[in-house]
Design an enzyme around this catalytic site. Structure first.
Site, PDB file in Angstrom:
ATOM      1  N   LYS A  67       0.857  -1.195   0.000  1.00  0.00           N
ATOM      2  CA  LYS A  67       0.000   0.000   0.000  1.00  0.00           C
ATOM      3  C   LYS A  67       0.888   1.239   0.000  1.00  0.00           C
ATOM      4  O   LYS A  67       1.737   1.419   0.883  1.00  0.00           O
ATOM      5  CB  LYS A  67      -0.899  -0.047   1.237  1.00  0.00           C
ATOM      6  CG  LYS A  67      -2.170   0.769   1.132  1.00  0.00           C
ATOM      7  CD  LYS A  67      -3.068   0.449   2.333  1.00  0.00           C
ATOM      8  CE  LYS A  67      -4.299   1.319   2.380  1.00  0.00           C
ATOM      9  NZ  LYS A  67      -5.023   1.141   3.641  1.00  0.00           N
TER      10      LYS A  67
HETATM   11  O1  G3P Z   1      -7.723   2.192   5.475  1.00  0.00           O
HETATM   12  C1  G3P Z   1      -8.014   3.485   5.093  1.00  0.00           C
HETATM   13  C2  G3P Z   1      -9.372   4.002   5.441  1.00  0.00           C
HETATM   14  O2  G3P Z   1     -10.326   3.007   5.334  1.00  0.00           O
HETATM   15  C3  G3P Z   1      -9.435   4.782   6.723  1.00  0.00           C
HETATM   16  O3  G3P Z   1     -10.735   5.014   7.158  1.00  0.00           O
HETATM   17  O4  G3P Z   1     -12.309   5.759   8.900  1.00  0.00           O
HETATM   18  O5  G3P Z   1      -9.870   6.316   9.119  1.00  0.00           O
HETATM   19  O6  G3P Z   1     -11.281   7.440   7.411  1.00  0.00           O
HETATM   20  P1  G3P Z   1     -11.061   6.193   8.214  1.00  0.00           P
END
Ligand code: G3P
Length: 217
Positions: A87
């Site tokens: 990633k």
């Molecule tokens: O893995 C990346 C993403 O899904 C993060 O989500 O909830 O931290 O915006 P969030």
């Protein structure tokens, strides 16, 4: 549509795996830190354990931000298991790193995608996945779902193989709308996946069936 779980928590990964609907896992440095994992050895071991639980694509994010460091780190991550997807953040050096891994046949996921132009660049560089962050756009009053639609149109126009991995999912409605638009993958916390199960008429109907079943025995 593929279902990935967005966590580094092993208990939640196991629970999703046991449901029988899991296709992969995504993590990021924040999710790893939340589990108290630190140090290179611990990080590599944690990914190894995740790969043993789930037979699917496992996104492991690089911690560095320069081309040289990212390819070194990505090579080490990819060596853990064939299912590891490196990633890479959406930055200029990240584009170069995506191309490097694409040429080597190592799978990649370009993260922190917030515009259609970023997704197009990542696809051009050979990313296997792009991760548009729906919830974080919604957080700033920008329609995250609109971004998924734009990327879908662009990728279909040119038949890019890059898969749209909708990330930053916050609710079951995000998952349903992604499915309607045609995102290839959603990565979600466990609770949003489990919330897809719920409907009050199912609960009411089951209570009735259970009550009537007693009359049959
Ligand atoms: O893995 C990346 C993403 O899904 C993060 O989500 O909830 O931290 O915006 P969030």
């Amino acid at each position: 549509m593929k279902f990935f779980i967005d966590t580094a928590n092993l208990a939640q990964i196991k629970e999703a795996q046991d449901l029988g609907i899991l296709d992969g896992v995504t993590t990021n440095p924040s999710l790893m830190a939340k589990e108290g994992i630190s140090g290179k050895e611990a990080i590599l071991n944690h990914y190894k354990t995740i790969c043993e639980i789930v037979d699917g694509d496992i996104s492991a994010e690089v911690l560095s931000t320069t081309y040289e460091e990212m390819i070194k780190e990505g090579d080490e991550l990819a060596a853990i298991h064939p299912n590891i997807v490196v990633k890479i953040p959406m930055i200029k050096d990240g584009i170069k790193a995506l191309k490097y891994f694409s040429n080597k046949g190592i799978k990649t996921n370009c993260t922190l995608i917030f515009s259609a132009g970023q997704a197009l660049l990542a696809a051009k560089a050979g990313a296997n996945y792009v991760s548009p962050f729906l919830g974080r756009l919604d957080d700033i009053s920008v329609d995250g779902m609109n971004l998924i639609e734009e990327i879908r149109i662009i990728f279909d126009n040119y038949m890019f193989d890059t898969e749209i991995l909708a990330a930053s999912i916050r609710s079951p409605m995000h998952i349903i709308n992604c499915a309607k638009i045609g995102a290839d993958v959603i990565t979600s916390p466990l609770d949003s996946i489990l919330n897809l199960l719920n409907h009050p008429l199912t609960d009411k109907g089951l209570a009735q069936f259970v009550a009537d079943a007693k009359k049959l025995s």
